[in-house]
Write a protein that holds these residues in place. Sequence first.
Motif, PDB file in Angstrom:
ATOM      1  N   ILE A 155       0.833  -1.198   0.000  1.00  0.00           N
ATOM      2  CA  ILE A 155       0.000   0.000   0.000  1.00  0.00           C
ATOM      3  C   ILE A 155       0.871   1.253   0.000  1.00  0.00           C
ATOM      4  O   ILE A 155       0.531   2.274  -0.596  1.00  0.00           O
ATOM      5  CB  ILE A 155      -0.956  -0.018   1.200  1.00  0.00           C
ATOM      6  N   CYS A 156       2.026   1.170   0.667  1.00  0.00           N
ATOM      7  CA  CYS A 156       2.913   2.331   0.733  1.00  0.00           C
ATOM      8  C   CYS A 156       3.720   2.507  -0.549  1.00  0.00           C
ATOM      9  O   CYS A 156       4.119   3.631  -0.872  1.00  0.00           O
ATOM     10  CB  CYS A 156       3.847   2.211   1.935  1.00  0.00           C
ATOM     11  N   LEU A 202       5.210   6.417  -4.431  1.00  0.00           N
ATOM     12  CA  LEU A 202       5.445   6.812  -5.825  1.00  0.00           C
ATOM     13  C   LEU A 202       4.564   8.001  -6.201  1.00  0.00           C
ATOM     14  O   LEU A 202       5.029   8.935  -6.869  1.00  0.00           O
ATOM     15  CB  LEU A 202       5.169   5.635  -6.763  1.00  0.00           C
ATOM     16  N   SER A 203       3.307   7.968  -5.785  1.00  0.00           N
ATOM     17  CA  SER A 203       2.395   9.068  -6.124  1.00  0.00           C
ATOM     18  C   SER A 203       2.836  10.371  -5.483  1.00  0.00           C
ATOM     19  O   SER A 203       2.694  11.446  -6.074  1.00  0.00           O
ATOM     20  CB  SER A 203       0.971   8.719  -5.668  1.00  0.00           C
ATOM     21  N   ASN A 244      -2.152   3.134 -11.915  1.00  0.00           N
ATOM     22  CA  ASN A 244      -1.897   4.553 -12.163  1.00  0.00           C
ATOM     23  C   ASN A 244      -3.206   5.321 -12.337  1.00  0.00           C
ATOM     24  O   ASN A 244      -3.373   6.436 -11.827  1.00  0.00           O
ATOM     25  CB  ASN A 244      -1.011   4.706 -13.398  1.00  0.00           C
ATOM     26  N   THR A 245      -4.150   4.710 -13.041  1.00  0.00           N
ATOM     27  CA  THR A 245      -5.431   5.371 -13.276  1.00  0.00           C
ATOM     28  C   THR A 245      -6.194   5.591 -11.978  1.00  0.00           C
ATOM     29  O   THR A 245      -6.771   6.661 -11.742  1.00  0.00           O
ATOM     30  CB  THR A 245      -6.292   4.527 -14.243  1.00  0.00           C
ATOM     31  N   ALA A 258      -4.391   9.484  -1.679  1.00  0.00           N
ATOM     32  CA  ALA A 258      -3.754   8.403  -2.439  1.00  0.00           C
ATOM     33  C   ALA A 258      -3.745   7.107  -1.649  1.00  0.00           C
ATOM     34  O   ALA A 258      -3.869   6.017  -2.213  1.00  0.00           O
ATOM     35  CB  ALA A 258      -2.325   8.798  -2.813  1.00  0.00           C
ATOM     36  N   GLY A 259      -3.587   7.204  -0.323  1.00  0.00           N
ATOM     37  CA  GLY A 259      -3.600   6.004   0.507  1.00  0.00           C
ATOM     38  C   GLY A 259      -4.933   5.295   0.435  1.00  0.00           C
ATOM     39  O   GLY A 259      -4.992   4.067   0.333  1.00  0.00           O
ATOM     40  N   MET A 260      -6.025   6.050   0.503  1.00  0.00           N
ATOM     41  CA  MET A 260      -7.349   5.458   0.408  1.00  0.00           C
ATOM     42  C   MET A 260      -7.564   4.810  -0.947  1.00  0.00           C
ATOM     43  O   MET A 260      -8.064   3.683  -1.046  1.00  0.00           O
ATOM     44  CB  MET A 260      -8.410   6.533   0.666  1.00  0.00           C
TER      45      MET A 260
END
Length: 525
Positions: free
Chosen positions: A118-119, A124-125, A380-381, A391-393
């Motif tokens: 998940i991390c 990366l994001s 990525n999408t 982003a984590g969710m």
Amino acid sequence: MTTSPSSQGSFALAAVCLSALMLGLEISSVPPILSTIEQVMQASFRQLQWVMAAYTIAMTTILMAVGTLADRYGRKRVFTIGIVAFGVTSLVCGLTESAAILIVARFLQGLSAAMMLICQIAILSNQFRDGRERGKAFAWWGIVFGAGLGFGPIIGGAILALASWEWVFLVHGVLAVITLFLSQVGVLESRDPQATRLDIAGIVTLSIAVFCLVLFVTQGPVLGFTSPAALGIIGLAVVSLVGFVIAEQTSRRPMIEFSVFRVRNFSGALLGSMGQNFSFWPFIIYLPIYFHVGLGYDSVQTGLALLAYTLPTLFIPPLAERLSLRYQPGVVIPLGLSILGLGFLLMKIGSVSAQPGWLILPGCVLAGIGLGLTNTTTTNTITVSVAAERAGMASGADTSARMISLAFNIAVMGFILVEGIMAYLRNTLNVPDSTGLRLFAEKIAAGDVRVLEQNPALLSHIAAPGEAINAALVSGFGWVMVYGAASAFLLALGSYLTFSPGKTAQRGSDDPGTRQGQSAWENTP
């Protein structure tokens, strides 16, 4: 240690990629040693299924929770904990001599894997904000993850031949130390300041629902699907799932915000994520048995044949990234799933031909190409379809969908394989239906070469019982191939209709939290 921003980014990418390599290896290097584990630990077919399913169920159990924890306490901190825990639990897996302890250790290993996975996506994001750089980072992530998956079968087989099965797990202790160093040097800490509380009710209800669903599929044939015990298990799964939906809708900080499903890119890509795990990934767990027992390949030939299935995932992600930028993910993801389905269809045709290898291997290549087009494109999408601070969710929802569908389909494919073998034994070989027939079929499905020695009476009326067992296994795999093809095609259609490329003007959501992410995708070069 002081590093420049570019060097720090390189170290961060290396840490993320090496942790992805470990996850890929841990998925695909274990199936080649399952038959050895079955012999060494006297494990049953259902225990072997749980060796794989426990890992994915554990990941599913805490994925969304880990996403929230990472948002709240810091993605680097949770990533570090995951690396250390993964190394320790890998050592436990390699040192045990009990199937029951191995299953528990695999569950704990899956928990730590969820922390890393998940991390990876969130790091990366966050660390690669530029659209083009982020695309390259995700492409490298996909390539390395694919390398672990692609070379995992050969590495697992090589370790088994040169050392012992334990080192398939123990090697991750060394890799974890290297990954830990790289992460401390390169990864930047990031968090979501609005992540203020943990959704305990959501975690508990989702965990119970997934566990009971897999338990129903694996134990249903033994208990009887209409027995009070089995109905109680599936009833608890349904109640827990309803409870999860209620918990998420009433929570101030839910693990998954259902409003994101109104974003076409998010929902369409999520179906793409699930499509891979209704077909490609669960099948790789059983595929070594098909090559080794069904086609009579030795360990080296089996490893090389598995490369045809997984190697395309190394080379296709960069192409998929370029195609997504040019044609949009609403075209690339359904296309990838359709090609994956064609691969399974070709494998099915090959399984009934006089020379199956001529079509099985091209089918494996097609399936790998389809996965390569779909895998990183969906990730990525999904992550750019929501605001950056969530982003984590988003990655939690993505990976949970993957792991839930993977855990479920490991059980379903195993069930279909055994049912196909039993049908062949009953209908073609006229083997009497008895309480021992299912256990006999499960031993065939597990590739147990001692099955004839242990059950000589069942095939005493067959002139060539060894060939009959081989034919039964191939027939069972034919059922699984049909399931894989149908699942891929159906989810490709569902993804395409959800994306609705002709309605791009309506992609937006009324949820303001998603607009930033959508703009990020639309502005990507």
